[in-house]
Write a protein that holds these residues in place. Sequence first.
Motif, PDB file in Angstrom:
ATOM      1  N   THR A  64       9.447 -38.181  -8.602  1.00  0.00           N
ATOM      2  CA  THR A  64       8.112 -38.111  -9.202  1.00  0.00           C
ATOM      3  C   THR A  64       7.185 -37.132  -8.493  1.00  0.00           C
ATOM      4  O   THR A  64       6.539 -36.315  -9.142  1.00  0.00           O
ATOM      5  CB  THR A  64       7.452 -39.500  -9.213  1.00  0.00           C
ATOM      6  N   ILE A  65       7.112 -37.191  -7.172  1.00  0.00           N
ATOM      7  CA  ILE A  65       6.198 -36.306  -6.451  1.00  0.00           C
ATOM      8  C   ILE A  65       6.933 -35.326  -5.550  1.00  0.00           C
ATOM      9  O   ILE A  65       6.322 -34.635  -4.748  1.00  0.00           O
ATOM     10  CB  ILE A  65       5.187 -37.118  -5.616  1.00  0.00           C
ATOM     11  N   GLY A  66       8.215 -35.251  -5.694  1.00  0.00           N
ATOM     12  CA  GLY A  66       9.045 -34.418  -4.834  1.00  0.00           C
ATOM     13  C   GLY A  66       8.662 -32.960  -4.777  1.00  0.00           C
ATOM     14  O   GLY A  66       8.534 -32.400  -3.683  1.00  0.00           O
ATOM     15  N   PRO A  67       8.486 -32.290  -5.921  1.00  0.00           N
ATOM     16  CA  PRO A  67       8.150 -30.858  -5.860  1.00  0.00           C
ATOM     17  C   PRO A  67       6.835 -30.577  -5.126  1.00  0.00           C
ATOM     18  O   PRO A  67       6.721 -29.596  -4.402  1.00  0.00           O
ATOM     19  CB  PRO A  67       8.046 -30.448  -7.331  1.00  0.00           C
ATOM     20  N   THR A  68       5.872 -31.454  -5.285  1.00  0.00           N
ATOM     21  CA  THR A  68       4.596 -31.278  -4.599  1.00  0.00           C
ATOM     22  C   THR A  68       4.759 -31.452  -3.100  1.00  0.00           C
ATOM     23  O   THR A  68       4.224 -30.674  -2.311  1.00  0.00           O
ATOM     24  CB  THR A  68       3.554 -32.286  -5.124  1.00  0.00           C
ATOM     25  N   VAL A  69       5.512 -32.463  -2.698  1.00  0.00           N
ATOM     26  CA  VAL A  69       5.718 -32.715  -1.268  1.00  0.00           C
ATOM     27  C   VAL A  69       6.506 -31.575  -0.641  1.00  0.00           C
ATOM     28  O   VAL A  69       6.177 -31.118   0.456  1.00  0.00           O
ATOM     29  CB  VAL A  69       6.426 -34.066  -1.042  1.00  0.00           C
ATOM     30  N   VAL A  70       7.525 -31.088  -1.317  1.00  0.00           N
ATOM     31  CA  VAL A  70       8.327 -29.984  -0.775  1.00  0.00           C
ATOM     32  C   VAL A  70       7.477 -28.725  -0.638  1.00  0.00           C
ATOM     33  O   VAL A  70       7.566 -28.014   0.357  1.00  0.00           O
ATOM     34  CB  VAL A  70       9.562 -29.731  -1.666  1.00  0.00           C
ATOM     35  N   LYS A  71       6.636 -28.473  -1.622  1.00  0.00           N
ATOM     36  CA  LYS A  71       5.815 -27.270  -1.611  1.00  0.00           C
ATOM     37  C   LYS A  71       4.772 -27.303  -0.492  1.00  0.00           C
ATOM     38  O   LYS A  71       4.486 -26.283   0.123  1.00  0.00           O
ATOM     39  CB  LYS A  71       5.119 -27.113  -2.961  1.00  0.00           C
ATOM     40  N   TYR A  72       4.194 -28.492  -0.227  1.00  0.00           N
ATOM     41  CA  TYR A  72       3.124 -28.632   0.755  1.00  0.00           C
ATOM     42  C   TYR A  72       3.533 -29.519   1.932  1.00  0.00           C
ATOM     43  O   TYR A  72       2.718 -30.230   2.509  1.00  0.00           O
ATOM     44  CB  TYR A  72       1.879 -29.211   0.090  1.00  0.00           C
ATOM     45  N   ARG A  73       4.780 -29.453   2.343  1.00  0.00           N
ATOM     46  CA  ARG A  73       5.311 -30.306   3.416  1.00  0.00           C
ATOM     47  C   ARG A  73       4.541 -30.142   4.723  1.00  0.00           C
ATOM     48  O   ARG A  73       4.206 -31.113   5.394  1.00  0.00           O
ATOM     49  CB  ARG A  73       6.780 -29.982   3.636  1.00  0.00           C
ATOM     50  N   THR A  74       4.225 -28.924   5.086  1.00  0.00           N
ATOM     51  CA  THR A  74       3.491 -28.669   6.321  1.00  0.00           C
ATOM     52  C   THR A  74       2.103 -29.295   6.262  1.00  0.00           C
ATOM     53  O   THR A  74       1.635 -29.874   7.237  1.00  0.00           O
ATOM     54  CB  THR A  74       3.369 -27.167   6.574  1.00  0.00           C
ATOM     55  N   TRP A  75       1.458 -29.206   5.105  1.00  0.00           N
ATOM     56  CA  TRP A  75       0.124 -29.778   4.968  1.00  0.00           C
ATOM     57  C   TRP A  75       0.157 -31.303   4.981  1.00  0.00           C
ATOM     58  O   TRP A  75      -0.805 -31.942   5.404  1.00  0.00           O
ATOM     59  CB  TRP A  75      -0.560 -29.253   3.716  1.00  0.00           C
ATOM     60  N   PHE A  76       1.244 -31.901   4.515  1.00  0.00           N
ATOM     61  CA  PHE A  76       1.392 -33.350   4.623  1.00  0.00           C
ATOM     62  C   PHE A  76       1.463 -33.757   6.088  1.00  0.00           C
ATOM     63  O   PHE A  76       0.857 -34.748   6.500  1.00  0.00           O
ATOM     64  CB  PHE A  76       2.634 -33.833   3.873  1.00  0.00           C
ATOM     65  N   CYS A  77       2.189 -32.993   6.895  1.00  0.00           N
ATOM     66  CA  CYS A  77       2.281 -33.283   8.333  1.00  0.00           C
ATOM     67  C   CYS A  77       0.925 -33.102   9.009  1.00  0.00           C
ATOM     68  O   CYS A  77       0.510 -33.940   9.814  1.00  0.00           O
ATOM     69  CB  CYS A  77       3.313 -32.379   8.993  1.00  0.00           C
ATOM     70  N   ILE A  78       0.246 -32.021   8.705  1.00  0.00           N
ATOM     71  CA  ILE A  78      -1.070 -31.781   9.289  1.00  0.00           C
ATOM     72  C   ILE A  78      -2.059 -32.851   8.833  1.00  0.00           C
ATOM     73  O   ILE A  78      -2.862 -33.350   9.627  1.00  0.00           O
ATOM     74  CB  ILE A  78      -1.571 -30.366   8.930  1.00  0.00           C
ATOM     75  N   GLY A  79      -1.992 -33.223   7.569  1.00  0.00           N
ATOM     76  CA  GLY A  79      -2.869 -34.268   7.040  1.00  0.00           C
ATOM     77  C   GLY A  79      -2.638 -35.602   7.715  1.00  0.00           C
ATOM     78  O   GLY A  79      -3.590 -36.335   8.010  1.00  0.00           O
ATOM     79  N   ALA A  80      -1.383 -35.927   7.983  1.00  0.00           N
ATOM     80  CA  ALA A  80      -1.076 -37.184   8.671  1.00  0.00           C
ATOM     81  C   ALA A  80      -1.674 -37.183  10.068  1.00  0.00           C
ATOM     82  O   ALA A  80      -2.245 -38.180  10.513  1.00  0.00           O
ATOM     83  CB  ALA A  80       0.431 -37.384   8.738  1.00  0.00           C
ATOM     84  N   TYR A  81      -1.574 -36.071  10.771  1.00  0.00           N
ATOM     85  CA  TYR A  81      -2.147 -35.974  12.111  1.00  0.00           C
ATOM     86  C   TYR A  81      -3.670 -36.053  12.064  1.00  0.00           C
ATOM     87  O   TYR A  81      -4.290 -36.715  12.897  1.00  0.00           O
ATOM     88  CB  TYR A  81      -1.703 -34.680  12.781  1.00  0.00           C
ATOM     89  N   VAL A  82      -4.290 -35.390  11.100  1.00  0.00           N
ATOM     90  CA  VAL A  82      -5.748 -35.404  10.981  1.00  0.00           C
ATOM     91  C   VAL A  82      -6.246 -36.813  10.673  1.00  0.00           C
ATOM     92  O   VAL A  82      -7.231 -37.273  11.262  1.00  0.00           O
ATOM     93  CB  VAL A  82      -6.218 -34.388   9.914  1.00  0.00           C
ATOM     94  N   VAL A  83      -5.579 -37.516   9.762  1.00  0.00           N
ATOM     95  CA  VAL A  83      -5.968 -38.891   9.439  1.00  0.00           C
ATOM     96  C   VAL A  83      -5.866 -39.772  10.676  1.00  0.00           C
ATOM     97  O   VAL A  83      -6.771 -40.560  10.966  1.00  0.00           O
ATOM     98  CB  VAL A  83      -5.097 -39.447   8.289  1.00  0.00           C
ATOM     99  N   LEU A  84      -4.800 -39.629  11.422  1.00  0.00           N
ATOM    100  CA  LEU A  84      -4.627 -40.424  12.625  1.00  0.00           C
ATOM    101  C   LEU A  84      -5.650 -40.062  13.698  1.00  0.00           C
ATOM    102  O   LEU A  84      -6.201 -40.937  14.368  1.00  0.00           O
ATOM    103  CB  LEU A  84      -3.207 -40.249  13.172  1.00  0.00           C
ATOM    104  N   ALA A  85      -5.944 -38.783  13.852  1.00  0.00           N
ATOM    105  CA  ALA A  85      -6.950 -38.356  14.831  1.00  0.00           C
ATOM    106  C   ALA A  85      -8.339 -38.854  14.443  1.00  0.00           C
ATOM    107  O   ALA A  85      -9.100 -39.309  15.299  1.00  0.00           O
ATOM    108  CB  ALA A  85      -6.943 -36.838  14.956  1.00  0.00           C
ATOM    109  N   LEU A  86      -8.683 -38.773  13.168  1.00  0.00           N
ATOM    110  CA  LEU A  86      -9.977 -39.285  12.726  1.00  0.00           C
ATOM    111  C   LEU A  86     -10.069 -40.794  12.911  1.00  0.00           C
ATOM    112  O   LEU A  86     -11.134 -41.327  13.224  1.00  0.00           O
ATOM    113  CB  LEU A  86     -10.228 -38.918  11.261  1.00  0.00           C
ATOM    114  N   GLY A  87      -8.961 -41.480  12.711  1.00  0.00           N
ATOM    115  CA  GLY A  87      -8.953 -42.915  12.941  1.00  0.00           C
ATOM    116  C   GLY A  87      -9.151 -43.267  14.401  1.00  0.00           C
ATOM    117  O   GLY A  87      -9.722 -44.305  14.716  1.00  0.00           O
TER     118      GLY A  87
END
Length: 61
Positions: free
Chosen positions: A32-55
């Motif tokens: 379902t969301i595979g193509p989006t995740v593959v295309k923006y994989r690096t941004w998913f990793c950066i987003g996860a770190y940013v969410v955790l840092a903001l928390g």
Amino acid sequence: MLSLSPPRLMTFLLSVVLIGLAVASLYLKISTIGPTVVKYRTWFCIGAYVVLALGAVSRSL
């Protein structure tokens, strides 16, 4: 001075889901969301770190 606090459970779980999707897209085909995740994989990793840092910095996240 910057005071750090542990992130809330929901913030931590959101970052785990984001990094989990990025890592899973390396090995699995997510239909379902595979193509989006593959295309923006690096941004998913950066987003996860940013969410955790903001928390860690914010008491309300």
